[in-house]
Design an enzyme around this catalytic site. Structure first.
Site, PDB file in Angstrom:
ATOM      1  CB  CYS A 220       0.203   1.834   4.179  1.00 45.70           C
ATOM      2  SG  CYS A 220      -1.508   1.306   3.958  1.00 45.70           S
TER       3      CYS A 220
ATOM      4  CB  CYS B 120      -0.921  -0.022   1.217  1.00 43.08           C
ATOM      5  SG  CYS B 120      -1.898   1.473   1.415  1.00 43.08           S
TER       6      CYS B 120
END
Length: 700
Positions: free
Chosen positions: A233, A230
């Site tokens: 993230c 991600c």
């Protein structure tokens, strides 16, 4: 001299062997096994197994390996058993050795290979732990050395500080020396907390550590749910780490990799990454998804740390959803943190205590079930709301709880098994679970509740039986008390039993009803009276109207299968006893048209009625559909439709057109060809006869 030389050589050999053994002892077991495997050209796992069997004796291990190598020669390389083990994925040399040790028994050889594989795995894990411990020790030593060097450098720097000598006659008010501008020392903002160490506030959590690091955390927690792939993230997580470090331990950051714990993230309803949840005292307070703005993140943290309402405020539906997610998180985290072995031991203890509870109730399953139900209610409240401290308190001063739970050792033991302890400040009358903790592990409580449910399900038949028995006993006691209050007269009435009156065999009680009427007339006769006597009773009912000459009567008894016409003198002269109409019978009387030719038998009247029914015309228009195989030239008014599969549908349409009357010749030919007349009964007569039969059978 030769003997002395030999003795010297033997002493040298002994010294060499001793030195060699000392060198081997000095070596680690791993190094010895590697040396033996290289020396004897065998697998290192075989060397490890031989060392384990010889308790670390290298010479004995070599002898064991030599014996095993010699034994493996007895196993052919073309053996089917060896080929089968190799196909299963085992090493050929190891499989050959296992077959030799098991005397060519494939199952035993497979067990030996699996045991060696397990030993190899455990050995590798132990070696990995040792390497990690050594690495940590080296890192710790390096940190200590660096700290010592830094301290020494600071000490040296302090020792080299410059000193300024001020003359005794120096006048600070004179302008002879310009004062240098004073520099204010830089300091941290007023009231700013001291930065915390990263390892103290940032944690990588899994399902097993979620209970301890997140739910039982003494400070609020930011649960960061992320994934390695991600992109957002990777940008958000470092920022959260810096915030946790600079907060000085005011909150901690727990990072959960969704790829490693999909069950937990699925239960929490994570649909986007990153997802951050604010948790305090085991309860989810707020959450957000994606990359937040700086203002929204500050507001999020402020609400979490101060316990104030989140901004924007949550709706009632959102609050209920977060409460549901908090309950799911508590259950899953507790179950993951509770070992399987402890679960099995607790289940066994709870089941044993429930059996003891039945014995304490002297085998009364219903009473034991009542105690178990109250116990289950106490445990279920904790499972549903683990953060509510009021549900984690059992008050034994309560009369019902004391009588059903506190009075039985088994119930108290179950409470202790799930973690309840007596509060000494209340003389043991109150039991607490997780005293002083904001949240607890609900796994033991949930296991105990499930054990109670399973016990109740297994014994549901005996519980229902005991409950029914108790209910009957209570009802009997109540009835006995009522009898005592009523006195002896009521007892005499209870003892009286109805007298059964037997019917008179010489009597003939006839219940008479006219067709189409509901009223029933009851007459009494002697069993030897002729049936003709009933005609006089019918005259009286019809107000003296004579029926013998103008009208024909039909008397039907469905129970005796009798149909008698008023013109049938033979039947009318028979007695009630001969016609089996005594002691009781139900008759239906039908008043017909003017008399025709006298009927000679029962079959003749049936034939006449069948012929009369044929003469009736069909009124109205209707359709009828039947299924079957029909001839196409059967001279009817129906349309045949092929339904497929050998099935024909017959569609009949009738109307008010008069039917063609048959000629006398055709009628005579049909009557002569029939051996027996048709026995058809009008539908209305059949209903009347059935009603009469039901009434007659009830009287009997």
């Amino acid at each position: 001299e030769e003997e002395e030389e030999e003795e010297e050589e033997e002493e040298e050999e002994e010294e060499e062997e001793i030195a060699k053994s000392e060198e081997e002892i000095a070596k680690s077991e791993e190094e010895i096994a590697i040396d033996i495997s290289k020396e004897m050209n065998v697998n290192s796992s075989i060397a490890f197994a031989a060392l384990a069997a010889s308790n670390g004796n290298a010479e004995l291990a070599r002898e064991i390996i030599a014996y095993e190598v010699q034994s493996t020669c007895s196993v052919s390389d073309d053996s089917e058993d060896l080929a089968a083990l190799v196909e299963e994925g085992y090493d050929a040399a190891a499989a050959k050795r296992a077959l030799a040790l098991s005397e060519l028994n494939v199952n035993d050889a497979r067990a030996i290979l699996e045991a060696e594989a397990e030993d190899e795995r455990l050995r590798n894990e132990e070696m990995e732990k040792q390497r990690q411990a050594e690495e940590e020790a080296r890192m710790e030593a390096a940190r200590k050395a660096k700290a010592e060097r830094d301290a020494q450098a600071r000490a040296e720097a302090e020792s080299k500080m410059k000193t300024v000598t001020i003359p005794a006659n120096f006048d600070p008010t004179s302008g002879g020396m310009a004062k240098p501008p004073q520099q204010q020392p830089q300091s941290s903002p007023q009231g700013a907390p001291k930065e915390a160490k990263k390892e103290d506030v940032v944690f990588e959590v899994t399902g097993e550590t979620l209970q301890k690091l997140v739910l039982e955390s003494p400070v609020p927690v930011l649960l960061d749910i992320y994934a390695d792939w991600c992109g957002p993230c990777k940008a958000l997580t470092p920022a959260l780490e810096q915030m946790a470090i600079k907060s000085g331990g005011m909150f901690r950051l727990a990072k959960l990799n969704t790829d490693n714990d999909r069950a937990i993230t699925s239960a929490l309803g994570v649909t986007a990454l990153p997802t951050v949840m604010g948790i305090n005292n085991g309860i989810i307070q707020n959450s957000f998804q994606g990359m937040p703005t700086e203002e929204s993140l500050k507001a999020f943290l402020m609400a979490l740390l101060t316990g104030s309402a989140p901004s924007p405020p949550k709706t009632q539906k959102d609050l209920e959803n977060m409460a549901d997610l908090s309950s799911k998180l508590a259950k899953m985290a507790g179950a993951a943190a509770f070992p399987f072995s402890a679960r099995e031991r607790l289940q066994e203890r709870i089941s044993s205590r429930l059996d003891d509870l039945v014995l304490e109730h002297h085998g009364d399953m219903a009473a034991a079930d009542e105690s178990a139900r109250i116990l289950r209610t106490l445990l279920s409240n904790i499972v549903n709301k683990p953060s509510e401290s009021k549900f984690r308190k059992v008050n034994l001063n309560n009369a019902k709880i004391q009588s059903k739970v506190g009075a039985f050792t088994s119930c108290l033991t179950i409470l202790k098994n799930v973690g309840f302890v007596k509060d000494n400040t209340t003389d043991g009358k109150i039991m607490l679970l997780g005293k002083g903790k904001p949240v607890i592990n609900v796994a033991p409580v949930s296991i105990a509740r499930d054990c109670i449910d399973k016990w109740a399900d297994i014994n549901r038949y005996n519980i229902a039986k005991a409950a029914r028995k108790r209910k009957d006993e209570i009802a009997r006691a109540r009835l006995a008390k009522e009898r005592e209050e009523r006195g002896e007269q009521s007892d005499d009435e209870e003892d009286q039993s109805p007298q059964i009156v037997k019917p008179d065999p010489d009597a003939a009680i006839i219940k008479l009803r006219f067709q189409g009427k509901k009223k029933t007339h009851e007459f009494g006769f002697h069993a030897d009276d002729p049936l003709r006597a009933i005609l006089h009773k019918i005259d009286s009912v019809l107000n003296g109207e004579s029926i013998n000459d103008t009208k024909q009567l039909q008397i039907t008894c469905a129970a005796r299968r009798l149909i008698i016409k008023s013109l049938d003198d033979t039947k009318l002269d028979q007695t009630f006893r001969d016609l089996r109409l005594s002691p009781t019978a139900s008759l239906v009387v039908k008043i017909g048209a003017e008399p025709t030719a006298p009927a000679t038998s029962e079959t003749t009247s049936l034939a006449e009625r069948a012929a009369a029914k044929k003469e009736k015309k069909k009124k109205g228009s209707h359709t009828m559909q039947t299924t079957g195989i029909y001839s196409k030239d059967d001279d009817n008014k129906m349309e045949l439709i092929d339904g497929g599969g050998g099935v024909w549908y017959e569609h009949d349409v009738s109307d008010d057109e008069p039917e063609k009357e048959e000629s006398a010749d055709q009628t005579n030919s049909k009557d002569s060809s029939e051996e027996q007349p048709e026995k058809e009964v009008d539908k209305e007569e059949e209903e009347e006869e059935e009603e009469s039969a039901d009434g007659d059978s009830d009287e009997e």
